[in-house]
Design a protein around this motif. Structure first.
Motif, mmCIF file in Angstrom:
data_model
loop_
_atom_site.group_PDB
_atom_site.id
_atom_site.type_symbol
_atom_site.label_atom_id
_atom_site.label_comp_id
_atom_site.label_asym_id
_atom_site.label_seq_id
_atom_site.Cartn_x
_atom_site.Cartn_y
_atom_site.Cartn_z
ATOM 1 N N HIS A 42 48.396 83.144 27.807
ATOM 2 C CA HIS A 42 48.423 84.400 28.552
ATOM 3 C C HIS A 42 48.657 85.558 27.585
ATOM 4 O O HIS A 42 49.540 85.497 26.730
ATOM 5 C CB HIS A 42 49.539 84.369 29.599
ATOM 6 C CG HIS A 42 49.766 85.691 30.254
ATOM 7 N ND1 HIS A 42 48.872 86.227 31.164
ATOM 8 C CD2 HIS A 42 50.748 86.612 30.121
ATOM 9 C CE1 HIS A 42 49.310 87.398 31.564
ATOM 10 N NE2 HIS A 42 50.444 87.654 30.954
ATOM 11 N N GLY B 24 43.385 79.040 34.498
ATOM 12 C CA GLY B 24 44.636 79.443 35.116
ATOM 13 C C GLY B 24 44.421 79.857 36.556
ATOM 14 O O GLY B 24 43.330 79.732 37.105
ATOM 15 N N THR C 50 48.964 79.561 33.915
ATOM 16 C CA THR C 50 47.882 79.373 32.948
ATOM 17 C C THR C 50 47.924 77.948 32.406
ATOM 18 O O THR C 50 48.983 77.346 32.292
ATOM 19 C CB THR C 50 48.011 80.346 31.766
ATOM 20 O OG1 THR C 50 49.287 80.168 31.150
ATOM 21 C CG2 THR C 50 47.874 81.784 32.238
ATOM 22 N N TYR D 237 49.569 86.338 37.904
ATOM 23 C CA TYR D 237 49.187 84.969 37.563
ATOM 24 C C TYR D 237 49.664 84.543 36.173
ATOM 25 O O TYR D 237 49.246 83.500 35.675
ATOM 26 C CB TYR D 237 47.667 84.809 37.627
ATOM 27 C CG TYR D 237 47.070 85.049 38.992
ATOM 28 C CD1 TYR D 237 47.214 84.111 40.011
ATOM 29 C CD2 TYR D 237 46.370 86.217 39.271
ATOM 30 C CE1 TYR D 237 46.673 84.329 41.266
ATOM 31 C CE2 TYR D 237 45.826 86.439 40.526
ATOM 32 C CZ TYR D 237 45.979 85.499 41.519
ATOM 33 O OH TYR D 237 45.447 85.704 42.765
ATOM 34 N N SER D 238 50.516 85.321 35.553
ATOM 35 C CA SER D 238 50.873 85.081 34.154
ATOM 36 C C SER D 238 51.522 83.721 33.914
ATOM 37 O O SER D 238 51.399 83.155 32.820
ATOM 38 C CB SER D 238 51.809 86.185 33.653
ATOM 39 O OG SER D 238 53.019 86.200 34.399
#
Length: 208
Positions: A15, A127, A10, A6-7
């Motif tokens: 992150h 995020g 956001t 999921y970086s």
């Protein structure tokens, strides 16, 4: 091993990862990533790992004997797409903007229900594509007289009565007595969320 799937999704928060926090972790950290989340490619299980060479070399040696991985055309198509970072960034930013808007609408809706006196809450999203929701209705009684004994009971009640599907935190190892749930906005239009909220409100109000 650090999952950073999921970086790129956001908003409102920076992150961070193990090595950015502690540079000395560089020799011990393996990053795992893929396209199923940030490129909305759920079901296309193309991913990759990177990290210290002495670990990655052993991973590659092991994988040559596994015999199960994403189809080669999917891997090559992903690699080709990533050759043009501008296209990737345009897609991710657009997708991320839509997720943020949907999550804000859902979060706002849950907070409105809280303001009306319902025993609910939600954590402001920073995020990904999920909202963490508290529905403190375990132990309540349904209109048919049956008791909501655990989080799974509440999940099935809301599916049947409100058309709302949530994932209880018990799916991630918590006790079934925990009233916390994960809601996904992936694939949902904002209008669908707005239509859903009164149904959720009505279903919860019917629990005594």
């Amino acid at each position: 091993m650090y999952d950073q799937i999921y970086s790129n999704l956001t908003f409102g928060a920076e992150h961070v990862d193990p090595v950015s926090l502690f540079p000395e972790m560089k020799e011990y950290t393996v990053y795992i990533d893929g396209i199923s989340k940030c490129l909305a490619a759920t079901g296309v299980r193309v991913g990759w790992g990177f990290g210290p060479a002495h670990i990655i070399d052993k991973m590659k040696a092991l994988l040559t004997h596994v015999g199960a991985w994403a189809p080669k055309p999917e891997q090559e198509a992903t690699a080709k797409f990533y050759e043009n970072p501008e296209n990737v960034n345009v897609f991710v930013e657009d997708f991320k903007g839509k997720l943020e808007e949907s999550l804000k609408v859902l979060h706002g809706g849950i907070q409105d229900l809280k303001g009306k006196g319902l025993t609910v809450d939600s954590i402001e999203p920073m995020g990904a594509l999920y909202l963490t929701i508290k529905l403190d209705y375990i132990g309540k009684t349904k209109p048919d007289g049956a008791v909501i004994e655990n989080s799974s009971d509440l999940v099935f009640y809301l599916i049947n009565e409100a058309g709302v599907a949530l994932v209880p935190f018990s799916a991630f190892g918590e006790e079934k007595s925990e009233p916390w749930f994960r809601a996904s906005v992936g694939g949902l239009a904002i209008d669908e969320i707005k239509v859903m909220l009164p149904k959720l409100e009505n279903a919860l109000n019917n629990l005594k």
